[in-house]
Design an enzyme around this catalytic site. Structure first.
Site, PDB file in Angstrom:
ATOM      1  N   SER A   1       0.806  -1.217   0.000  1.00 28.80           N
ATOM      2  CA  SER A   1       0.000   0.000   0.000  1.00 28.80           C
ATOM      3  C   SER A   1       0.849   1.281   0.000  1.00 28.80           C
ATOM      4  CB  SER A   1      -0.948  -0.079   1.203  1.00 28.80           C
ATOM      5  OG  SER A   1      -1.737   1.033   1.290  1.00 28.80           O
TER       6      SER A   1
ATOM      7  N   ARG B   1     -29.186 -18.838 -53.259  1.00 26.45           N
ATOM      8  CA  ARG B   1     -28.140 -19.837 -53.511  1.00 26.45           C
ATOM      9  C   ARG B   1     -28.711 -21.242 -53.275  1.00 26.45           C
ATOM     10  NH1 ARG B   1     -26.599 -21.681 -48.507  1.00 26.45           N
ATOM     11  NH2 ARG B   1     -24.927 -22.980 -49.319  1.00 26.45           N
TER      12      ARG B   1
HETATM   13  C1  16G Z   1     -23.000 -27.087 -43.081  1.00 25.60           C
HETATM   14  C2  16G Z   1     -21.693 -26.384 -42.896  1.00 25.60           C
HETATM   15  C3  16G Z   1     -21.899 -24.929 -42.509  1.00 25.60           C
HETATM   16  C4  16G Z   1     -22.811 -24.249 -43.486  1.00 25.60           C
HETATM   17  C5  16G Z   1     -24.060 -25.040 -43.716  1.00 25.60           C
HETATM   18  C6  16G Z   1     -24.782 -24.444 -44.916  1.00 25.60           C
HETATM   19  C7  16G Z   1     -19.655 -27.339 -41.980  1.00 25.60           C
HETATM   20  C8  16G Z   1     -19.023 -28.016 -40.809  1.00 25.60           C
HETATM   21  N1  16G Z   1     -20.931 -27.028 -41.844  1.00 25.60           N
HETATM   22  O1  16G Z   1     -23.688 -27.131 -41.852  1.00 25.60           O
HETATM   23  O2  16G Z   1     -20.668 -24.294 -42.486  1.00 25.60           O
HETATM   24  O3  16G Z   1     -23.142 -22.975 -43.016  1.00 25.60           O
HETATM   25  O4  16G Z   1     -23.743 -26.372 -44.016  1.00 25.60           O
HETATM   26  O5  16G Z   1     -25.837 -25.248 -45.281  1.00 25.60           O
HETATM   27  O6  16G Z   1     -19.028 -27.076 -42.997  1.00 25.60           O
HETATM   28  P1  16G Z   1     -26.588 -25.009 -46.639  1.00 25.60           P
HETATM   29  O7  16G Z   1     -25.591 -25.134 -47.762  1.00 25.60           O
HETATM   30  O8  16G Z   1     -27.652 -26.043 -46.646  1.00 25.60           O
HETATM   31  O9  16G Z   1     -27.158 -23.631 -46.579  1.00 25.60           O
END
Ligand code: 16G
Ligand code: MG
Length: 534
Positions: free
Chosen positions: A68, A469
């Site tokens: 202190s 997408r």
């Molecule tokens: C999977 C992926 C993840 C992605 C998701 C998208 C790994 C370990 N996991 O869960 O990163 O965000 O797919 O899914 O890679 P989607 O293509 O059906 O949107």
């Protein structure tokens, strides 16, 4: 530790012999005298702090090394009880007895007496937090203290140079309990095992733990449910109270989403983007504090799903890159930075420290005690983080550590930036392979002409952003849309409405218009067209 550590205590005690012809006394503010006399006292206080913690079921005991207002050549040490208060009176006598044992043999006997009289269960884990002031004798005395803790197998946390009141505060600090939604999956095993180590400082309350119930996995719970429905899992409605933080894992515990209820019981989600902002900021702050500004590049990697507000917030502070969906893509891009922070909005993510960043951390010479504390915190973070892949449990600890350091509740973390209202919609199409993208999935190149028609719609929405997408995991096309304000169908903006801004779910319109267009363009059967598609 299951039995009395005689050999460790003997070995370390011999390294810190008591000076003869000196009598120590634990006074009102602990031991205090010439720093050069204190080595044995500090070692023994380390042992005593561990005993005190064991006596109190492993609660955290604080040890402050300071004299202190005394002259710089003096030093001292005092113990702080778990609620941040001064050591209980009766233990002051034990401290004095322990410090005056002449030989190692006497010392061991006093330790044994304390254990017997206080009925201490030696097998409990001891938790001790230590700090010191700026006196030059501090580092040597802390080393002696750490030997005492080591001899007792205590878990010690060295907070470096801190004021005495901060040490009291830190010793008294315990994170509020965290509700953990285990998605009825394997994350429960990990949370349970981790709880045994962290419950004394971060009590975990696992929910959705029915790992053997058929049909329960990820059903109306878990990270994906919370993220896509932007809702509290129904199973937590009667569990969570306003202000309390909670988090959800997914079925294999590599995703993490946080949430909390505000004082009006409104649900607020803290997703992977919010985690990225919290973590990247904190790391940048530590690097700067450690005097490492400009020594390495800290970057953030996101995907098109990152909320526009998070991208804006982060890119005003750090380099930000957008890559295609999927952990492998983010991980790879993050390897391009000295410290790469990557998170998908859905809660997958981690932080990568490059080998050169790690060697800078190892060799950097801090020029002030404050820099040294920042540096050791940054090194500790690099140890805490699972750098092989995003890990819900390691990320959860990372978030909790940052919140504790910053003294943030969920609300303060949430207010880093406000999410743009957004919506994710699945469209079942005949053939998702006709959808091809460019620009990190932010634009369609096929079917031809569709992107232009999407742009015509998006343009009508203030701050509108949307993309389409094909999923990589399901036979669907995904539509993501966000915008600043909720517009009229004719594209004219409504007047600014706060209520609408802060209820993200109310924003389906842009997403449903795009979903409708995607459905029709890909030859969807009009009799099966979902009602909500516009
Ligand atoms: C999977 C992926 C993840 C992605 C998701 C998208 C790994 C370990 N996991 O869960 O990163 O965000 O797919 O899914 O890679 P989607 O293509 O059906 O949107
Ligand atoms: Mg997963």
């Amino acid at each position: 530790m299951s039995s009395f550590p005689t050999s460790e205590l003997v070995k370390f005690s011999d390294l810190h012999p008591k000076p003869s012809n000196v009598t120590f006394s634990y006074g009102t503010a602990g031991f205090r005298t010439k720093a050069s006399l204190l080595d044995s006292v500090l070692f023994r206080v380390g042992v005593l702090a561990a005993l005190r913690s064991k006596r109190l079921d492993g609660k955290t005991i604080g040890v402050m090394v300071t004299a202190s207002h005394n002259p710089e050549a003096d030093n001292g040490v005092k113990l702080v009880d778990p609620r941040g208060e001064m050591l209980e009176n009766s233990w002051e006598t034990l401290a004095t007895n322990l410090s005056n044992a002449e030989t190692t043999g006497d010392f061991i006997q006093v330790v044994k007496n304390i254990i017997n009289h206080q009925k201490i269960d030696i097998s409990k884990t001891a938790n001790v937090i230590i700090a010191r002031d700026t006196r030059p004798s501090g580092p040597g005395l802390v080393a002696a203290l750490e030997d005492g803790l080591r001899a007792m197998g205590a878990v010690a946390r060295n907070e470096g140079v801190k004021t005495t009141p901060i040490l009291h505060y830190l010793a008294g600090k315990k994170a509020p309990p965290l509700v953990v939604d285990c998605a009825n999956g394997v994350g429960f095993f990990a949370a349970k095992a981790m709880g045994e180590y962290v419950n004394s400082v971060l009590p975990l309350i696992p929910h959705n733990i029915a790992i053997n119930a058929l049909g329960a996995l990820n059903n109306a719970c878990g990270a994906d449910y919370v993220k896509t429905s932007q809702r509290l899992p129904p199973s937590l409605v009667s569990v969570l109270h306003p202000g309390q933080r909670a988090c959800s894992f997914d079925g294999d515990a590599d995703r993490l989403i946080y949430f909390y209820l505000d004082d009006r019981s409104q649900f607020h989600m803290l997703d992977g983007d919010k985690i990225a902002a919290l973590v990247a900021n904190f790391i940048a702050e530590l690097a700067k504090g450690a005097g490492l500004d400009g020594k390495f590049e800290i970057g953030v990697v996101q995907t098109a799903y990152a909320n526009g507000s998070s991208t804006k917030y982060l890119s005003e502070r750090l380099p930000v890159q957008c890559v295609k969906t999927g952990v492998k893509n983010l991980h790879h891009a993050a390897e391009g930075y000295s410290i790469g922070v990557y998170f998908e909005a859905n809660g997958h993510g981690t932080v990568l420290f490059s080998p050169s960043a790690l060697s800078i951390l190892e060799t950097h010479q801090p020029s002030t005690p404050a820099q040294s504390t920042y540096l050791s915190n940054l090194i500790a973070l690099s140890d805490l983080i699972n750098q092989t892949v995003g890990d819900a449990l390691s990320d959860m600890l990372l978030v909790e550590v940052i919140l504790a350091h910053k003294g943030y509740s969920g609300l303060e973390w949430d207010s880093i930036y406000s999410d743009l209202p957004n919506r994710l919609v699945k469209v079942v199409v005949k053939d998702r392979n006709i959808f091809e993208t460019e620009d990190a999935e932010r634009r369609l190149t096929s079917p031809p002409g569709l992107q232009q028609r999407l742009d015509d719609i998006i343009r009508k929405y203030d701050g509108g952003r949307a993309f389409v997408r094909p999923s990589g995991t399901e036979d669907v096309v995904r539509v993501y849309a966000e915008a600043t304000l909720r517009p009229q169908a004719d594209g004219k903006s409504q007047t600014f409405d706060l209520e609408i801004m802060f209820i993200p779910n109310i924003f389906p319109e842009l997403a449903f218009r795009i979903a409708g267009l995607v459905y029709d363009e890909s030859g969807g059967d009009s009799s099966k067209r979902p009602k909500e598609f516009l």
